[in-house]
Motif scaffolding. Structure first.
Motif, PDB file in Angstrom:
ATOM      1  N   TYR A  14       0.809  -1.215   0.000  1.00 38.37           N
ATOM      2  CA  TYR A  14       0.000   0.000   0.000  1.00 38.37           C
ATOM      3  C   TYR A  14       0.846   1.271   0.000  1.00 38.37           C
ATOM      4  O   TYR A  14       0.360   2.338  -0.324  1.00 38.37           O
ATOM      5  CB  TYR A  14      -0.915   0.038   1.224  1.00 38.37           C
ATOM      6  N   SER A  37      -1.749   4.009  -0.785  1.00 40.91           N
ATOM      7  CA  SER A  37      -2.846   3.822  -1.717  1.00 40.91           C
ATOM      8  C   SER A  37      -3.609   2.580  -1.261  1.00 40.91           C
ATOM      9  O   SER A  37      -3.088   1.469  -1.325  1.00 40.91           O
ATOM     10  CB  SER A  37      -2.310   3.624  -3.134  1.00 40.91           C
ATOM     11  N   VAL A  38      -4.819   2.798  -0.802  1.00 40.28           N
ATOM     12  CA  VAL A  38      -5.597   1.717  -0.198  1.00 40.28           C
ATOM     13  C   VAL A  38      -6.840   1.444  -1.031  1.00 40.28           C
ATOM     14  O   VAL A  38      -7.608   2.356  -1.332  1.00 40.28           O
ATOM     15  CB  VAL A  38      -6.013   2.102   1.242  1.00 40.28           C
ATOM     16  N   THR A  40     -10.576   0.574  -1.864  1.00 44.20           N
ATOM     17  CA  THR A  40     -11.793   0.873  -1.104  1.00 44.20           C
ATOM     18  C   THR A  40     -12.558  -0.377  -0.704  1.00 44.20           C
ATOM     19  O   THR A  40     -13.339  -0.352   0.237  1.00 44.20           O
ATOM     20  CB  THR A  40     -12.733   1.792  -1.911  1.00 44.20           C
ATOM     21  N   THR A  42     -11.483  -3.143   0.634  1.00 43.10           N
ATOM     22  CA  THR A  42     -10.880  -3.948   1.695  1.00 43.10           C
ATOM     23  C   THR A  42     -11.485  -3.572   3.038  1.00 43.10           C
ATOM     24  O   THR A  42     -11.115  -2.576   3.648  1.00 43.10           O
ATOM     25  CB  THR A  42      -9.348  -3.762   1.721  1.00 43.10           C
ATOM     26  N   GLU A  43     -12.410  -4.386   3.507  1.00 41.54           N
ATOM     27  CA  GLU A  43     -13.115  -4.115   4.756  1.00 41.54           C
ATOM     28  C   GLU A  43     -12.189  -4.304   5.959  1.00 41.54           C
ATOM     29  O   GLU A  43     -11.456  -5.271   6.056  1.00 41.54           O
ATOM     30  CB  GLU A  43     -14.300  -5.069   4.897  1.00 41.54           C
ATOM     31  N   LEU A  45      -9.513  -2.753   6.719  1.00 41.78           N
ATOM     32  CA  LEU A  45      -8.123  -2.360   6.508  1.00 41.78           C
ATOM     33  C   LEU A  45      -7.822  -1.004   7.142  1.00 41.78           C
ATOM     34  O   LEU A  45      -6.810  -0.833   7.812  1.00 41.78           O
ATOM     35  CB  LEU A  45      -7.784  -2.329   5.024  1.00 41.78           C
ATOM     36  N   MET A  46      -8.699  -0.057   6.953  1.00 37.46           N
ATOM     37  CA  MET A  46      -8.460   1.287   7.477  1.00 37.46           C
ATOM     38  C   MET A  46      -8.458   1.301   9.002  1.00 37.46           C
ATOM     39  O   MET A  46      -7.678   2.010   9.618  1.00 37.46           O
ATOM     40  CB  MET A  46      -9.507   2.279   6.945  1.00 37.46           C
ATOM     41  N   GLU A  47      -9.310   0.517   9.610  1.00 36.57           N
ATOM     42  CA  GLU A  47      -9.402   0.513  11.068  1.00 36.57           C
ATOM     43  C   GLU A  47      -8.228  -0.212  11.712  1.00 36.57           C
ATOM     44  O   GLU A  47      -7.827   0.110  12.820  1.00 36.57           O
ATOM     45  CB  GLU A  47     -10.706  -0.155  11.538  1.00 36.57           C
ATOM     46  N   THR A  49      -4.994  -1.998   9.817  1.00 36.73           N
ATOM     47  CA  THR A  49      -3.665  -1.832   9.243  1.00 36.73           C
ATOM     48  C   THR A  49      -3.298  -0.371   9.027  1.00 36.73           C
ATOM     49  O   THR A  49      -2.156   0.018   9.239  1.00 36.73           O
ATOM     50  CB  THR A  49      -3.562  -2.604   7.911  1.00 36.73           C
ATOM     51  N   MET A  50      -4.237   0.449   8.621  1.00 38.43           N
ATOM     52  CA  MET A  50      -3.943   1.852   8.366  1.00 38.43           C
ATOM     53  C   MET A  50      -4.152   2.721   9.604  1.00 38.43           C
ATOM     54  O   MET A  50      -4.169   3.932   9.520  1.00 38.43           O
ATOM     55  CB  MET A  50      -4.798   2.380   7.209  1.00 38.43           C
ATOM     56  N   ASN A  51      -4.262   2.099  10.727  1.00 40.82           N
ATOM     57  CA  ASN A  51      -4.370   2.800  12.001  1.00 40.82           C
ATOM     58  C   ASN A  51      -3.047   3.529  12.264  1.00 40.82           C
ATOM     59  O   ASN A  51      -1.983   2.934  12.122  1.00 40.82           O
ATOM     60  CB  ASN A  51      -4.652   1.759  13.089  1.00 40.82           C
TER      61      ASN A  51
END
Length: 67
Positions: A14, A37-38, A40, A42-43, A45-47, A49-51
């Protein structure tokens, strides 16, 4: 930073770029901007890995591994 994040098993796919925004020799302070670059679809992921804490810990672990 580029080498650390691009070679990370969790973040490498990413990671796009790292840029120093501010640097001070006087106070040993560096502010940097990381770009990822993530996808959209990927459920979770933001909470997870991208924390910000997770991203910070990837750098922290690399520093510890270097010691």
């Amino acid at each position: 930073l580029t080498d650390i994040y691009s070679s990370s098993p969790a973040l490498g796919r990413y990671f796009r770029s790292a840029q120093v925004v501010y640097f001070s020799n006087e106070t040993s302070t560096v502010f940097y901007q990381l770009e990822f670059s993530v996808p959209t679809s990927t459920e979770g992921l933001m909470e997870n890995t991208m924390n910000p804490d997770f991203i910070r810990n990837v750098l922290r672990q690399n520093i510890y591994d270097g010691d």
